[in-house]
Scaffold this active site. Structure first.
Site, mmCIF file in Angstrom:
data_model
loop_
_atom_site.group_PDB
_atom_site.id
_atom_site.type_symbol
_atom_site.label_atom_id
_atom_site.label_comp_id
_atom_site.label_asym_id
_atom_site.label_seq_id
_atom_site.Cartn_x
_atom_site.Cartn_y
_atom_site.Cartn_z
ATOM 1 N N CYS A 158 -8.385 -3.355 8.120
ATOM 2 C CA CYS A 158 -7.973 -4.448 8.974
ATOM 3 C C CYS A 158 -6.155 -3.899 9.214
ATOM 4 O O CYS A 158 -5.112 -4.684 8.816
ATOM 5 C CB CYS A 158 -7.445 -5.605 8.366
ATOM 6 N N ASP B 291 1.561 -9.581 0.045
ATOM 7 C CA ASP B 291 2.431 -8.576 0.808
ATOM 8 C C ASP B 291 1.975 -8.431 2.174
ATOM 9 O O ASP B 291 1.400 -9.576 2.791
ATOM 10 C CB ASP B 291 2.115 -7.262 0.240
ATOM 11 N N CYS C 163 -12.671 -3.253 12.990
ATOM 12 C CA CYS C 163 -13.517 -4.598 12.891
ATOM 13 C C CYS C 163 -15.077 -4.145 12.523
ATOM 14 O O CYS C 163 -15.841 -4.876 11.803
ATOM 15 C CB CYS C 163 -13.456 -5.334 14.059
ATOM 16 N N CYS D 296 -15.769 -3.613 9.024
ATOM 17 C CA CYS D 296 -15.102 -4.724 8.093
ATOM 18 C C CYS D 296 -16.309 -5.433 7.576
ATOM 19 O O CYS D 296 -17.092 -6.091 8.150
ATOM 20 C CB CYS D 296 -14.124 -5.476 8.814
ATOM 21 N N GLY E 111 13.974 6.004 -0.946
ATOM 22 C CA GLY E 111 14.764 4.967 -0.328
ATOM 23 C C GLY E 111 14.712 3.781 -1.177
ATOM 24 O O GLY E 111 14.157 3.720 -2.251
ATOM 25 N N TRP F 200 -2.272 5.158 -10.094
ATOM 26 C CA TRP F 200 -2.196 3.896 -10.817
ATOM 27 C C TRP F 200 -3.329 2.936 -11.181
ATOM 28 O O TRP F 200 -3.320 2.011 -11.723
ATOM 29 C CB TRP F 200 -1.280 3.015 -10.088
ATOM 30 N N TYR G 33 6.061 -11.197 -4.911
ATOM 31 C CA TYR G 33 4.952 -10.307 -4.613
ATOM 32 C C TYR G 33 4.548 -9.375 -6.082
ATOM 33 O O TYR G 33 3.630 -9.453 -6.565
ATOM 34 C CB TYR G 33 5.008 -9.304 -3.428
ATOM 35 N N GLU H 223 4.087 -0.846 -8.125
ATOM 36 C CA GLU H 223 4.296 -1.655 -7.449
ATOM 37 C C GLU H 223 5.833 -1.717 -6.776
ATOM 38 O O GLU H 223 6.189 -1.955 -5.819
ATOM 39 C CB GLU H 223 3.975 -3.114 -8.044
ATOM 40 N N GLN I 89 7.471 -1.686 0.755
ATOM 41 C CA GLN I 89 7.790 -1.231 1.946
ATOM 42 C C GLN I 89 7.842 0.422 1.826
ATOM 43 O O GLN I 89 8.551 0.947 2.730
ATOM 44 C CB GLN I 89 9.534 -1.234 2.175
ATOM 45 N N THR I 90 6.910 0.858 1.032
ATOM 46 C CA THR I 90 6.442 2.171 1.174
ATOM 47 C C THR I 90 5.126 2.625 1.232
ATOM 48 O O THR I 90 4.294 2.105 0.392
ATOM 49 C CB THR I 90 7.353 3.056 -0.127
#
Length: 432
Positions: A195, A141, A202, A205, A84, A27, A123, A40, A45-46
């Site tokens: 993260c 999110d 870290c 990061c 789901g 995407w 979101y 999106e 949740q996936t």
DNA sequence: AAATCGGGGAT
DNA sequence: ATCCCAGATTT
């Protein structure tokens, strides 16, 4: 080092990092707002890796909002099978129909209009507006809440809705001029790749130097989040009702109601064992006596609901299935329909429905004559509303939850093997 | 604010 | 086993 310095440092470094190391995701190869929208919704949740194959198939079949709007709902559900949260699929198609009718098929560059689309919450609206249109809207999110909780050492409970709103205000203030798309994606990319929840990386990061959470040694304690309640257990008995005679090789399935859990998906007929009922005590047992009693309860309850003369043949398998809030402990019994002498009738205005000849000796009950009519019809071979016989060739059109998909596919495979073995033995025997 | 709504991968 | 994931909707 002021607070403003820490914020501009974060925005600048994160943007540079993202542009240098972003993943090549399907995407991300387009700015078509419809494609962003579909991705999106699938990503709610996936995980990314789970979504990719679904996204590819979905976009090939429904390349535009109009194509999705015009499709039969069952085809959309089938392409969503296994992903789901199936209301996402139905809401997405409803949204596509809104776009087709109200906006000529093009997702509007309008925050309020996008936010009104079915299945598009705070979101997703922010994600579409920022990623597709580069508008400076927040897209907060779970990743973003974790990253910002750590970087700014925020101790708010991210399970609370008020915390998301607070972090949205913070996130907007961080968006660099003209770079909302890359910045918002970078925020989520950092949460997904560096993260991470358990052991944050870290040392790699890009904003570690100014991360207040790490400087306080709290990167592993943050974010604060109240833990979810464990799923409640439910004991269920399912029937794999196999066809006989002209129905040989077929299985009886039914469609779930329009609302609620697994809405409009197909399933094996099954019952929930009432909490506290006498059978719950036997549920874990595995001997013949236990299975005889559980199978009898299943047949009796299904017959009461549907009128179908269910005759249990034996225990087939146990299956566990865990949803977010429910844990199904399911025992699956093979069964047939057998109406031979299964029903007898007494009285003038009341009918005694029984299944003695079917081997279900305690399954009888009285009912009014009018109520008996559909039961008699079922005994005669009619199916109740929502029920149908299927063979393996029908699996391509009907959407099943994974639990029943596994059970059915195992059965078809076993049947296929049995047929092959029959052929082999028949050929060998006859020719020899 | 709390409950409902799937499924799987990581730890 | 536990967590949680590019959350939205209903109660």
């Amino acid at each position: 080092m002021t607070a403003e310095d820490a914020k501009s440092f974060f925005s600048r470094e994160l943007l540079l990092w993202y542009r240098a190391s972003k993943r090549d995701l399907p995407w991300r190869r387009s700015r078509d707002p419809y494609r962003i929208w579909v991705s999106e919704v699938m990503l709610q949740q996936t995980r990314v890796e789970t979504v990719i194959p679904y996204y590819e198939r979905f976009m090939e079949r429904f390349p535009t909002a109009v194509a999705l709007a015009e499709a039969p709902e069952e085809e959309v559900l089938k392409l969503w099978e296994g992903l789901g949260y199936y209301s996402r699929a139905r809401n997405l198609q409803a949204g596509a129909r809104e776009v087709a009718e109200l906006y000529g098929g093009a997702v509007p560059d309008d925050k309020e209009a996008v936010a009104r689309l079915k299945g598009v919450g705070p979101y997703t609206a922010g994600a579409i507006m920022s990623i597709a249109f580069n508008r400076p809207e927040p897209a907060v999110d779970g990743n973003v809440m974790r990253v910002l909780s750590r970087y700014f050492c925020l101790e708010d409970d991210i399970a609370k809705p008020s915390t998301r709103k607070k972090i949205e205000r913070l996130a907007v203030s961080l968006i660099p001029e003209g770079a909302a798309s890359d910045f918002n994606q970078g925020l989520m990319e950092l949460g997904a790749l560096v993260c991470t929840p358990k052991s944050p990386g870290c040392l790699t990061c890009p904003v570690m130097a100014q991360c207040a959470g790490r400087l306080a040694g709290k990167e592993r304690e943050l974010p604060v989040k109240t833990k979810a309640k464990p799923p409640r257990p439910e004991l269920r008995l399912a029937a794999l009702i196999v066809g006989t005679g002209p129905r040989a090789g077929q299985v009886l399935v039914r469609r779930r109601p329009d609302r609620g859990l697994l809405a409009r998906m197909w399933e094996l007929p099954h019952i929930e064992l009432a909490k506290g009922s006498s059978e719950t005590a036997l549920f874990g047992g595995n001997d013949d006596a236990v299975h005889r009693q559980l199978a009898r309860r299943l047949a009796a309850e299904l017959m009461r609901e549907t009128g179908l003369p269910v005759r249990p043949l034996g225990w087939r398998e146990d299956a566990e299935h865990v949803f977010s809030h429910i844990h199904w402990h399911m025992r699956v019994y093979t069964a047939e329909l057998d109406s031979s002498g299964a029903f007898r009738f007494e009285g003038d205005d009341r009918t005694w429905i029984a299944a003695e000849a079917a081997g279900v000796y305690d399954a009888g009950f009285f009912c009014e004559d009018e109520q008996a009519a559909p039961l008699l019809a079922a005994a005669a071979g009619d199916l109740p509303p929502g029920y149908r016989w299927i063979g393996p060739e029908d699996m391509g059109e009907l959407a099943f939850p994974n639990l029943f998909l596994r059970i059915l596919n195992a059965y078809w495979q076993q049947e296929g093997n049995a047929d092959a073995m029959d052929d082999e033995m028949t050929n060998g025997g006859m020719i020899g």
